[in-house]
Design an enzyme around this catalytic site. Structure first.
Site, PDB file in Angstrom:
ATOM      1  N   MET A  27      26.898  18.074 -71.637  1.00 37.84           N
ATOM      2  CA  MET A  27      26.326  18.837 -70.517  1.00 37.84           C
ATOM      3  C   MET A  27      27.317  19.889 -70.071  1.00 37.84           C
ATOM      4  O   MET A  27      28.523  19.646 -70.009  1.00 37.84           O
ATOM      5  CB  MET A  27      26.004  17.900 -69.358  1.00 37.84           C
ATOM      6  CG  MET A  27      24.848  17.009 -69.661  1.00 37.84           C
ATOM      7  SD  MET A  27      24.491  15.967 -68.236  1.00 37.84           S
ATOM      8  CE  MET A  27      23.230  14.935 -68.969  1.00 37.84           C
TER       9      MET A  27
ATOM     10  N   GLY B  41      26.762  15.626 -65.346  1.00 38.08           N
ATOM     11  CA  GLY B  41      28.181  15.420 -65.676  1.00 38.08           C
ATOM     12  C   GLY B  41      29.042  15.566 -64.425  1.00 38.08           C
ATOM     13  O   GLY B  41      29.876  14.702 -64.117  1.00 38.08           O
ATOM     14  N   HIS B  42      28.828  16.662 -63.694  1.00 43.16           N
ATOM     15  CA  HIS B  42      29.561  16.847 -62.431  1.00 43.16           C
ATOM     16  C   HIS B  42      29.284  15.679 -61.479  1.00 43.16           C
ATOM     17  O   HIS B  42      30.194  15.168 -60.830  1.00 43.16           O
ATOM     18  CB  HIS B  42      29.095  18.128 -61.731  1.00 43.16           C
ATOM     19  CG  HIS B  42      29.411  19.402 -62.451  1.00 43.16           C
ATOM     20  ND1 HIS B  42      28.438  20.259 -62.889  1.00 43.16           N
ATOM     21  CD2 HIS B  42      30.593  19.989 -62.771  1.00 43.16           C
ATOM     22  CE1 HIS B  42      28.987  21.319 -63.449  1.00 43.16           C
ATOM     23  NE2 HIS B  42      30.299  21.177 -63.405  1.00 43.16           N
TER      24      HIS B  42
ATOM     25  N   HIS C 287      25.427  19.692 -62.731  1.00 45.34           N
ATOM     26  CA  HIS C 287      24.563  18.869 -63.583  1.00 45.34           C
ATOM     27  C   HIS C 287      25.034  17.418 -63.484  1.00 45.34           C
ATOM     28  O   HIS C 287      25.981  17.114 -62.743  1.00 45.34           O
ATOM     29  CB  HIS C 287      24.596  19.387 -65.030  1.00 45.34           C
ATOM     30  CG  HIS C 287      25.989  19.597 -65.569  1.00 45.34           C
ATOM     31  ND1 HIS C 287      26.872  18.557 -65.782  1.00 45.34           N
ATOM     32  CD2 HIS C 287      26.669  20.723 -65.911  1.00 45.34           C
ATOM     33  CE1 HIS C 287      28.006  19.029 -66.257  1.00 45.34           C
ATOM     34  NE2 HIS C 287      27.921  20.341 -66.333  1.00 45.34           N
TER      35      HIS C 287
ATOM     36  N   LYS D  67      35.554  16.228 -70.799  1.00 47.43           N
ATOM     37  CA  LYS D  67      34.897  17.352 -71.473  1.00 47.43           C
ATOM     38  C   LYS D  67      35.877  18.508 -71.675  1.00 47.43           C
ATOM     39  O   LYS D  67      35.883  19.177 -72.708  1.00 47.43           O
ATOM     40  CB  LYS D  67      33.701  17.790 -70.629  1.00 47.43           C
ATOM     41  CG  LYS D  67      33.221  19.194 -70.800  1.00 47.43           C
ATOM     42  CD  LYS D  67      32.344  19.307 -72.019  1.00 47.43           C
ATOM     43  CE  LYS D  67      31.668  20.632 -72.220  1.00 47.43           C
ATOM     44  NZ  LYS D  67      32.136  21.784 -71.526  1.00 47.43           N
ATOM     45  N   ASP D  68      36.707  18.763 -70.643  1.00 51.89           N
ATOM     46  CA  ASP D  68      37.721  19.825 -70.713  1.00 51.89           C
ATOM     47  C   ASP D  68      39.069  19.153 -70.928  1.00 51.89           C
ATOM     48  O   ASP D  68      39.891  19.050 -70.022  1.00 51.89           O
ATOM     49  CB  ASP D  68      37.680  20.647 -69.425  1.00 51.89           C
ATOM     50  CG  ASP D  68      36.328  21.317 -69.236  1.00 51.89           C
ATOM     51  OD1 ASP D  68      36.087  22.340 -69.889  1.00 51.89           O
ATOM     52  OD2 ASP D  68      35.499  20.785 -68.481  1.00 51.89           O
TER      53      ASP D  68
ATOM     54  N   GLN E  55      42.338  21.000 -70.308  1.00 47.80           N
ATOM     55  CA  GLN E  55      42.505  21.197 -68.859  1.00 47.80           C
ATOM     56  C   GLN E  55      43.031  19.929 -68.198  1.00 47.80           C
ATOM     57  O   GLN E  55      43.923  19.985 -67.348  1.00 47.80           O
ATOM     58  CB  GLN E  55      41.155  21.589 -68.252  1.00 47.80           C
ATOM     59  CG  GLN E  55      41.132  21.580 -66.740  1.00 47.80           C
ATOM     60  CD  GLN E  55      39.825  22.138 -66.204  1.00 47.80           C
ATOM     61  OE1 GLN E  55      39.646  23.333 -66.167  1.00 47.80           O
ATOM     62  NE2 GLN E  55      38.917  21.268 -65.793  1.00 47.80           N
TER      63      GLN E  55
ATOM     64  N   GLN F 162      40.554  32.555 -63.713  1.00 50.70           N
ATOM     65  CA  GLN F 162      40.547  31.847 -64.989  1.00 50.70           C
ATOM     66  C   GLN F 162      39.594  32.464 -66.011  1.00 50.70           C
ATOM     67  O   GLN F 162      39.409  31.918 -67.090  1.00 50.70           O
ATOM     68  CB  GLN F 162      40.264  30.355 -64.775  1.00 50.70           C
ATOM     69  CG  GLN F 162      38.854  30.022 -64.354  1.00 50.70           C
ATOM     70  CD  GLN F 162      38.750  28.552 -63.950  1.00 50.70           C
ATOM     71  OE1 GLN F 162      39.334  28.119 -62.970  1.00 50.70           O
ATOM     72  NE2 GLN F 162      38.013  27.785 -64.721  1.00 50.70           N
TER      73      GLN F 162
ATOM     74  N   GLY G  87      30.468  24.789 -59.721  1.00 49.61           N
ATOM     75  CA  GLY G  87      29.075  24.784 -59.287  1.00 49.61           C
ATOM     76  C   GLY G  87      28.073  24.796 -60.422  1.00 49.61           C
ATOM     77  O   GLY G  87      28.411  24.540 -61.575  1.00 49.61           O
TER      78      GLY G  87
HETATM   79  P1  AMP Z   1      33.245  23.125 -64.299  1.00 46.57           P
HETATM   80  O1  AMP Z   1      32.261  23.271 -63.179  1.00 46.57           O
HETATM   81  O2  AMP Z   1      32.698  23.459 -65.641  1.00 46.57           O
HETATM   82  O3  AMP Z   1      34.559  23.789 -64.002  1.00 46.57           O
HETATM   83  O4  AMP Z   1      33.559  21.567 -64.382  1.00 46.57           O
HETATM   84  C1  AMP Z   1      34.018  20.848 -63.262  1.00 46.57           C
HETATM   85  C2  AMP Z   1      34.463  19.469 -63.690  1.00 46.57           C
HETATM   86  O5  AMP Z   1      33.359  18.779 -64.283  1.00 46.57           O
HETATM   87  C3  AMP Z   1      35.574  19.495 -64.737  1.00 46.57           C
HETATM   88  O6  AMP Z   1      36.505  18.460 -64.449  1.00 46.57           O
HETATM   89  C4  AMP Z   1      34.828  19.234 -66.010  1.00 46.57           C
HETATM   90  O7  AMP Z   1      35.624  18.636 -67.006  1.00 46.57           O
HETATM   91  C5  AMP Z   1      33.742  18.280 -65.540  1.00 46.57           C
HETATM   92  N1  AMP Z   1      32.612  18.282 -66.463  1.00 46.57           N
HETATM   93  C6  AMP Z   1      31.985  19.368 -66.985  1.00 46.57           C
HETATM   94  N2  AMP Z   1      31.020  19.000 -67.848  1.00 46.57           N
HETATM   95  C7  AMP Z   1      31.037  17.630 -67.869  1.00 46.57           C
HETATM   96  C8  AMP Z   1      30.286  16.639 -68.579  1.00 46.57           C
HETATM   97  N3  AMP Z   1      29.330  16.973 -69.430  1.00 46.57           N
HETATM   98  N4  AMP Z   1      30.581  15.331 -68.359  1.00 46.57           N
HETATM   99  C9  AMP Z   1      31.564  14.987 -67.486  1.00 46.57           C
HETATM  100  N5  AMP Z   1      32.306  15.879 -66.794  1.00 46.57           N
HETATM  101  C10 AMP Z   1      32.048  17.185 -66.989  1.00 46.57           C
END
Ligand code: AMP
Length: 280
Positions: A184, A36-37, A34, A149-150, A153, A61, A31
């Site tokens: 992001m 990226g999500h 942004h 980005k991860d 993972q 985690q 959640g």
């Molecule tokens: P998170 O909410 O941080 O667990 O991220 C959820 C998903 O969004 C994961 O697969 C991340 O790798 C991806 N993600 C996070 N930041 C970015 C970004 N800047 N650009 C693309 N994907 C992202």
């Protein structure tokens, strides 16, 4: 857009869709969404006829000294952004829905977590693989999308999916960045204005490493020093800088064929991570 808070309702919704011949694409997130999500949601829409985004801040985690309690949340804003993006369902389980009393089963990859973030965040990837397994069983996706980005993972999830025979195709999507290169991240919201400026040194360090390799530098120690200096000059505190094999994540001494760089650094109390392919 369907808003679903229980595993039973999620499974029933997905089973109906599968009976209709739909293909389900899952985007797992924590959640505070942004661009990226949302780019992962776009990617999911291109690869499935029904997109499910999950929002769950997974306590398993986070380490005991990490930022679980202050992790940013904005449920109403997230729902609005997802609806505007053409997402079909949001799976929003609470912690007791995912981990009811008596929960004691884990999914764990053995070797990949012995590198990079896995060494700094004990138990982190066990939390990730356990929750993603549970999300696969709740959402029954054909496809799941994860961000580069991860990077570690992504490798861990690919390994787990193969090893556990999950019938899910894992897709990756490129990292979206701010204009100055900062990847992001939901955690960027914690950065003070000064830390926000310094934070862009993470991507600069990765770019300098790639440029050095392009010019013929092949000594991984010198490449790591270059990255370290670039970040420390701005006041960032390096957690690790690494030059690794892109598949095994083993540290390299010499950059010859394929190589990947990964960085984690603190700006104030906020830990940022990023990564970039150096070669191959
Ligand atoms: P998170 O909410 O941080 O667990 O991220 C959820 C998903 O969004 C994961 O697969 C991340 O790798 C991806 N993600 C996070 N930041 C970015 C970004 N800047 N650009 C693309 N994907 C992202």
């Amino acid at each position: 857009m369907d808003i679903i808070r229980t595993i039973a309702e999620m499974q029933a919704t997905s089973r109906n869709w599968l009976r209709e011949g739909q293909t389900i694409a899952l985007v797992p997130t924590m959640g505070f969404l942004h661009e990226g999500h949302l780019s992962l949601v776009d990617h999911a829409r291109r690869n499935g006829t029904r997109v499910v985004t999950s929002i769950f801040v997974n306590p398993m985690q986070f380490g005991p000294t990490e930022d679980l309690e202050r992790y940013p949340r904005d449920e109403q804003g997230d729902l609005k952004r997802l609806e505007e993006r053409g997402n079909h369902a949001v799976f929003l389980p609470g912690p007791t829905e995912m981990y009811p009393n008596g929960f004691e089963t884990y999914v764990e990859t053995e070797h990949l977590p012995q590198h990079l973030c896995g060494l700094r965040r004990k138990g982190h990837f066990r939390g990730v693989t356990t929750i993603v397994s549970k999300l696969f069983n709740a959402v029954l996706p054909d496809v799941a999308v994860f961000g580069e980005k991860d990077y570690q993972q992504l490798l861990v999830i690919r390994r787990m999916t193969v090893d556990m025979n999950f019938p899910v195709r894992i897709l990756s999507a490129p990292t979206l960045r701010e204009p100055d290169g900062l990847a992001m991240s939901s955690r960027n919201t914690f950065l003070s204005p000064e830390e926000r400026i310094a934070g862009s040194s993470v991507y600069k360090a990765l770019q300098l490493a790639r440029e050095a390799v392009a010019k013929g530098e092949n000594d991984a120690i010198r490449i790591r020093e270059l990255m370290m200096q670039t970040i420390e000059q701005t006041g960032g505190r390096v957690d690790y800088v690494a030059v690794v094999h892109p598949d095994s994540l083993d540290e390299l001494e010499l950059v010859q064929n394929r190589a990947h760089a990964a960085v984690a650094a603190f700006f104030g109390n906020t830990r940022l991570i990023d990564n970039l392919r150096l070669l191959g």
